[in-house]
Design a protein around this motif. Structure first.
Motif, PDB file in Angstrom:
ATOM      1  N   ARG A  98       0.803  -1.152  -0.118  1.00 37.19           N
ATOM      2  CA  ARG A  98       0.104   0.064   0.001  1.00 37.19           C
ATOM      3  C   ARG A  98       0.768   1.256  -0.057  1.00 37.19           C
ATOM      4  NH1 ARG A  98      -3.139   0.345   5.295  1.00 37.19           N
ATOM      5  NH2 ARG A  98      -1.027   1.403   5.859  1.00 37.19           N
ATOM      6  N   ASP A  99       1.985   1.411   0.928  1.00 35.68           N
ATOM      7  CA  ASP A  99       2.550   2.574   0.861  1.00 35.68           C
ATOM      8  C   ASP A  99       3.879   2.412   0.052  1.00 35.68           C
ATOM      9  OD1 ASP A  99       4.353   0.750   2.277  1.00 35.68           O
ATOM     10  OD2 ASP A  99       4.299   1.873   4.308  1.00 35.68           O
ATOM     11  N   GLY A 100       3.940   1.210  -0.714  1.00 35.11           N
ATOM     12  CA  GLY A 100       5.180   1.331  -1.578  1.00 35.11           C
ATOM     13  C   GLY A 100       6.669   0.917  -1.030  1.00 35.11           C
ATOM     14  N   THR A 101       6.567   0.509   0.295  1.00 31.87           N
ATOM     15  CA  THR A 101       7.914   0.164   0.978  1.00 31.87           C
ATOM     16  C   THR A 101       8.130  -1.402   0.968  1.00 31.87           C
ATOM     17  OG1 THR A 101       6.725  -0.194   3.032  1.00 31.87           O
ATOM     18  CG2 THR A 101       7.472   2.078   2.601  1.00 31.87           C
ATOM     19  N   GLN A 102       7.307  -2.281   0.604  1.00 32.70           N
ATOM     20  CA  GLN A 102       7.519  -3.764   0.736  1.00 32.70           C
ATOM     21  C   GLN A 102       7.441  -4.432  -0.683  1.00 32.70           C
ATOM     22  OE1 GLN A 102       5.777  -5.437   4.176  1.00 32.70           O
ATOM     23  NE2 GLN A 102       7.439  -4.693   5.465  1.00 32.70           N
ATOM     24  N   SER A 103       8.126  -5.234  -0.928  1.00 32.51           N
ATOM     25  CA  SER A 103       7.922  -6.268  -1.993  1.00 32.51           C
ATOM     26  C   SER A 103       8.082  -7.616  -1.588  1.00 32.51           C
ATOM     27  CB  SER A 103       9.250  -6.012  -3.081  1.00 32.51           C
ATOM     28  OG  SER A 103      10.273  -6.442  -2.488  1.00 32.51           O
ATOM     29  N   CYS A 104       7.959  -8.568  -2.380  1.00 29.85           N
ATOM     30  CA  CYS A 104       8.126  -9.952  -1.943  1.00 29.85           C
ATOM     31  C   CYS A 104       9.412  -9.954  -1.408  1.00 29.85           C
ATOM     32  CB  CYS A 104       7.804 -11.046  -3.223  1.00 29.85           C
ATOM     33  SG  CYS A 104       6.367 -10.924  -3.988  1.00 29.85           S
ATOM     34  N   ALA A 105      10.401  -9.661  -2.058  1.00 31.72           N
ATOM     35  CA  ALA A 105      11.872  -9.833  -1.685  1.00 31.72           C
ATOM     36  C   ALA A 105      11.996  -9.244  -0.418  1.00 31.72           C
ATOM     37  CB  ALA A 105      12.762  -9.105  -2.726  1.00 31.72           C
ATOM     38  N   SER A 106      11.421  -8.383   0.176  1.00 35.07           N
ATOM     39  CA  SER A 106      11.616  -7.849   1.745  1.00 35.07           C
ATOM     40  C   SER A 106      11.830  -8.971   2.702  1.00 35.07           C
ATOM     41  CB  SER A 106      10.328  -6.721   2.139  1.00 35.07           C
ATOM     42  OG  SER A 106      10.362  -5.569   1.116  1.00 35.07           O
ATOM     43  N   CYS A 107      10.678 -10.069   2.304  1.00 32.26           N
ATOM     44  CA  CYS A 107      10.677 -11.125   3.325  1.00 32.26           C
ATOM     45  C   CYS A 107      11.368 -12.363   2.714  1.00 32.26           C
ATOM     46  CB  CYS A 107       9.209 -11.268   3.834  1.00 32.26           C
ATOM     47  SG  CYS A 107       8.390  -9.986   4.690  1.00 32.26           S
ATOM     48  N   HIS A 108      11.559 -12.311   1.546  1.00 32.61           N
ATOM     49  CA  HIS A 108      12.325 -13.547   0.776  1.00 32.61           C
ATOM     50  C   HIS A 108      13.423 -12.950   0.196  1.00 32.61           C
ATOM     51  CE1 HIS A 108       8.684 -16.047   1.532  1.00 32.61           C
ATOM     52  NE2 HIS A 108       8.017 -15.119   1.266  1.00 32.61           N
ATOM     53  N   ARG A 109      14.634 -13.263   0.871  1.00 35.71           N
ATOM     54  CA  ARG A 109      15.905 -12.430   0.358  1.00 35.71           C
ATOM     55  C   ARG A 109      16.741 -13.729  -0.184  1.00 35.71           C
ATOM     56  NH1 ARG A 109      17.399  -9.078   5.761  1.00 35.71           N
ATOM     57  NH2 ARG A 109      15.138  -8.195   6.255  1.00 35.71           N
ATOM     58  N   GLN A 110      17.339 -13.614  -1.302  1.00 34.74           N
ATOM     59  CA  GLN A 110      18.175 -14.120  -1.811  1.00 34.74           C
ATOM     60  C   GLN A 110      19.279 -14.648  -1.264  1.00 34.74           C
ATOM     61  OE1 GLN A 110      19.599 -12.929  -5.748  1.00 34.74           O
ATOM     62  NE2 GLN A 110      20.593 -14.909  -6.175  1.00 34.74           N
ATOM     63  N   THR A 111      19.966 -14.013  -0.393  1.00 41.33           N
ATOM     64  CA  THR A 111      21.067 -14.342   0.443  1.00 41.33           C
ATOM     65  C   THR A 111      20.759 -15.408   1.468  1.00 41.33           C
ATOM     66  OG1 THR A 111      21.075 -12.532   1.668  1.00 41.33           O
ATOM     67  CG2 THR A 111      22.430 -12.306  -0.072  1.00 41.33           C
ATOM     68  N   THR A 112      19.473 -15.409   1.769  1.00 41.68           N
ATOM     69  CA  THR A 112      19.156 -16.454   3.062  1.00 41.68           C
ATOM     70  C   THR A 112      18.138 -17.486   2.280  1.00 41.68           C
ATOM     71  OG1 THR A 112      17.403 -14.757   3.388  1.00 41.68           O
ATOM     72  CG2 THR A 112      19.504 -14.933   4.838  1.00 41.68           C
ATOM     73  N   GLY A 113      18.350 -17.683   0.952  1.00 39.01           N
ATOM     74  CA  GLY A 113      17.382 -18.922   0.234  1.00 39.01           C
ATOM     75  C   GLY A 113      16.040 -18.344   0.183  1.00 39.01           C
ATOM     76  N   PHE A 114      15.959 -17.224  -0.049  1.00 40.12           N
ATOM     77  CA  PHE A 114      14.445 -16.558  -0.308  1.00 40.12           C
ATOM     78  C   PHE A 114      13.903 -16.817   0.986  1.00 40.12           C
ATOM     79  CE2 PHE A 114      16.324 -16.647  -4.647  1.00 40.12           C
ATOM     80  CZ  PHE A 114      16.200 -15.466  -5.079  1.00 40.12           C
ATOM     81  N   SER A 115      14.377 -16.703   2.048  1.00 39.60           N
ATOM     82  CA  SER A 115      13.738 -16.669   3.419  1.00 39.60           C
ATOM     83  C   SER A 115      13.771 -15.340   4.044  1.00 39.60           C
ATOM     84  CB  SER A 115      14.062 -17.955   4.294  1.00 39.60           C
ATOM     85  OG  SER A 115      15.337 -17.659   4.547  1.00 39.60           O
ATOM     86  N   ASP A 116      13.366 -15.168   5.226  1.00 38.38           N
ATOM     87  CA  ASP A 116      13.401 -14.059   6.113  1.00 38.38           C
ATOM     88  C   ASP A 116      14.426 -14.334   7.457  1.00 38.38           C
ATOM     89  OD1 ASP A 116      13.480 -11.866   7.814  1.00 38.38           O
ATOM     90  OD2 ASP A 116      11.100 -11.362   7.120  1.00 38.38           O
ATOM     91  N   PRO A 117      15.515 -13.856   7.518  1.00 40.57           N
ATOM     92  CA  PRO A 117      16.379 -14.082   8.601  1.00 40.57           C
ATOM     93  C   PRO A 117      15.823 -13.702   9.982  1.00 40.57           C
ATOM     94  CG  PRO A 117      17.132 -12.035   7.436  1.00 40.57           C
ATOM     95  CD  PRO A 117      16.182 -12.682   6.833  1.00 40.57           C
ATOM     96  N   SER A 118      14.856 -12.922   9.948  1.00 37.45           N
ATOM     97  CA  SER A 118      14.042 -12.461  11.252  1.00 37.45           C
ATOM     98  C   SER A 118      12.993 -13.703  11.677  1.00 37.45           C
ATOM     99  CB  SER A 118      13.208 -11.414  11.014  1.00 37.45           C
ATOM    100  OG  SER A 118      14.165 -10.162  11.080  1.00 37.45           O
TER     101      SER A 118
END
Length: 286
Positions: free
Chosen positions: A3-23
């Motif tokens: 909605r506010d343009g701040t997040q994408s799929c890659a925000s929670c699925h990061r390539q460096t962590t196997g497209f997962s979220d380190p949090s």
């Protein structure tokens, strides 16, 4: 897409962590956290169901969810379509891909799903070893043996292969792996999709490919390290009404020695695919 343009799929699925979220839990645009760890997106083209609770049966259906989820991107598909149609580049890109003059949600999720199908990991050390291109160390070989030994009659074995068999290192199904007893179930997992009491606290088996970098682990990210995961199985897990029969050593555990646990860890690290984690075709093109 948010909605506010701040997040994408890659925000929670990061390539460096196997497209997962380190949090442990991802935080949406309104500062609200979810209650499950974001699953890794690895070889999901082969998966018949998606999400920890199996609530989606296709990549397209799954891609609809985050945009309209109030604790994730918190937008509407109508707004997203309007934004994409007004974008300087996306109308031409969608025209080239689908020969359409107006972007709508159905084509957006098709595009996302088709990209996700390209996220194929198949060049880890284990893959190279299977192809005869490299050698395993003695410790890695010991770990591979333990991984594939059915621990019965108190024989030494980690008994991982039933749920995490090669080559995908997942069985694509759902299990209660003894994380909690009945009184401690805080997330009912597959039950939320099927409504069957037999499915309470069952969760999808995650792939072990790139497991070295996809922590924290389990549906709720309760374990920060692979050492903690191995220790959970080594002590045997908790008994409950729906615990998997494959957790056959509850109360006894796997009886792995410190050396065995290190060997198992060494094998799991052979599933890391640096080519996949650093492939520029999977990274931000802009």
């Amino acid at each position: 897409l948010s909605r506010d343009g701040t997040q994408s799929c890659a925000s929670c699925h990061r390539q460096t962590t196997g497209f997962s979220d380190p949090s442990q839990f991802s935080t949406g645009i309104d500062g609200v956290q979810g209650n499950r760890n974001a699953m890794a997106l690895i070889n999901i083209a082969w998966s018949p169901t998606l999400n920890w609770d199996g609530s989606s049966t296709s990549l397209q259906d799954q891609a609809f969810e985050p945009v309209r989820n109030p604790i994730e991107m918190h937008d509407t598909w109508l707004n997203v379509s309007d934004k994409l149609n007004a974008h300087a580049e996306y109308p031409d890109l969608f025209k080239a891909a689908f020969n359409i003059d107006e972007i709508d949600s159905n084509y957006v999720v098709k595009a996302i799903a088709q990209f996700e199908r390209t996220l194929i990991s198949g060049n880890s050390k284990w893959d190279k070893w299977i192809r005869g291109e490299v050698m395993f160390t003695d410790q890695e070989l010991r770990g591979w043996d333990l991984f594939n030994v059915d621990r019965t009659d108190f024989s030494a074995g980690a008994d991982c292969f039933h749920c995490h068999g090669a080559p995908h290192f997942t069985d694509f199904t759902f299990h209660n792996n003894g994380l909690d007893n009945d009184e401690s179930f805080s997330d009912l997992g597959l039950f939320e999709t099927t409504g069957s009491d037999l499915d309470k606290a069952k969760f999808k088996t995650p792939t072990l490919r790139n497991i070295e970098v996809t922590g924290p682990y389990m549906h709720d990210g309760r374990f920060s390290t692979l050492e903690e995961v191995i220790e959970h199985y080594n002590f045997g897990g908790h008994a409950s009404s729906t615990v998997s029969p494959l957790m056959k050593n509850i109360g006894d555990g796997l009886l792995l020695s410190p050396e065995d646990k290190q060997a198992l860890l060494a094998f799991l690290r052979t599933l890391t695919d640096e080519e996949f984690l650093n492939n520029p075709e999977f990274s931000n093109p802009f």
